[in-house]
Design a protein around this motif. Structure first.
Motif, PDB file in Angstrom:
ATOM      1  N   UNK A  41       0.834  -1.204   0.000  1.00 30.63           N
ATOM      2  CA  UNK A  41       0.000   0.000   0.000  1.00 30.63           C
ATOM      3  C   UNK A  41       0.871   1.256   0.000  1.00 30.63           C
ATOM      4  N   UNK A  42       2.158   1.089  -0.182  1.00 34.91           N
ATOM      5  CA  UNK A  42       3.115   2.191  -0.257  1.00 34.91           C
ATOM      6  C   UNK A  42       3.147   3.026   1.023  1.00 34.91           C
ATOM      7  N   UNK A  47      -8.460   3.649   4.676  1.00 35.84           N
ATOM      8  CA  UNK A  47      -9.053   3.192   5.922  1.00 35.84           C
ATOM      9  C   UNK A  47      -9.517   1.738   5.797  1.00 35.84           C
ATOM     10  N   UNK A  48      -9.138   0.917   6.779  1.00 33.48           N
ATOM     11  CA  UNK A  48      -9.499  -0.501   6.861  1.00 33.48           C
ATOM     12  C   UNK A  48      -8.889  -1.377   5.754  1.00 33.48           C
ATOM     13  N   UNK A  49      -7.948  -0.868   4.996  1.00 38.40           N
ATOM     14  CA  UNK A  49      -7.298  -1.648   3.948  1.00 38.40           C
ATOM     15  C   UNK A  49      -6.153  -2.470   4.535  1.00 38.40           C
ATOM     16  N   UNK A  80      -1.045   6.826  -5.100  1.00 37.70           N
ATOM     17  CA  UNK A  80      -1.793   7.120  -3.880  1.00 37.70           C
ATOM     18  C   UNK A  80      -1.476   8.520  -3.391  1.00 37.70           C
ATOM     19  N   UNK A  81      -2.489   9.166  -2.843  1.00 37.85           N
ATOM     20  CA  UNK A  81      -2.335  10.473  -2.210  1.00 37.85           C
ATOM     21  C   UNK A  81      -2.209  10.217  -0.719  1.00 37.85           C
ATOM     22  N   UNK A  82      -1.144  10.714  -0.117  1.00 43.60           N
ATOM     23  CA  UNK A  82      -0.826  10.434   1.282  1.00 43.60           C
ATOM     24  C   UNK A  82      -1.272  11.571   2.200  1.00 43.60           C
ATOM     25  N   UNK A  88      -5.763   8.802   3.431  1.00 39.68           N
ATOM     26  CA  UNK A  88      -5.016   8.351   2.260  1.00 39.68           C
ATOM     27  C   UNK A  88      -6.012   7.953   1.179  1.00 39.68           C
ATOM     28  N   UNK A  89      -5.634   8.158  -0.078  1.00 41.75           N
ATOM     29  CA  UNK A  89      -6.524   7.848  -1.202  1.00 41.75           C
ATOM     30  C   UNK A  89      -5.766   7.110  -2.289  1.00 41.75           C
ATOM     31  N   UNK A  90      -6.420   6.114  -2.850  1.00 42.69           N
ATOM     32  CA  UNK A  90      -5.906   5.441  -4.032  1.00 42.69           C
ATOM     33  C   UNK A  90      -6.480   6.205  -5.232  1.00 42.69           C
ATOM     34  N   UNK A  91      -5.610   6.659  -6.120  1.00 43.42           N
ATOM     35  CA  UNK A  91      -6.047   7.480  -7.246  1.00 43.42           C
ATOM     36  C   UNK A  91      -6.319   6.583  -8.448  1.00 43.42           C
TER      37      UNK A  91
END
Length: 91
Positions: A41-42, A47-49, A80-82, A88-91
């Motif tokens: 996940x870098x 959340x919850x991943x 991903x945006x940290x 955090x977001x997966x783009x």
């Protein structure tokens, strides 16, 4: 299709511009560096991943806009945006 460093930077700029509601020309590239992240996940899980605990090589992309800095993390498979507004977001 695998991401190149240049493609990851391009996608990060476009994503940040959209999130901030500004033009891509208002975003500057502060720093891009090759790094090893602690997991798949870098180091930026959503959340919850859950992710595999395996060293993953990629890039830390630091962008700036209107006096703020934003960090993206990428490898050949994802971007991903940290820690944007505390998440955090997966783009």
């Amino acid at each position: 299709m695998a991401l190149t460093k240049e493609e990851a930077i391009k996608r990060a700029r476009a994503d940040l511009a959209k999130r901030l509601g500004i033009g891509e020309n208002e975003i500057t590239e502060s720093r891009v560096e090759q790094v090893d992240f602690p997991d798949l996940a870098l180091g930026a899980p959503e959340e919850d991943e859950m992710s595999g605990q395996m060293i993953t090589s990629g890039w830390r992309i630091e962008l700036a806009a209107h006096g703020q800095k934003y960090e993206y993390r990428a490898d050949k498979n994802q971007l991903r945006l940290f820690n944007f507004k505390g998440a955090n977001y997966r783009v």
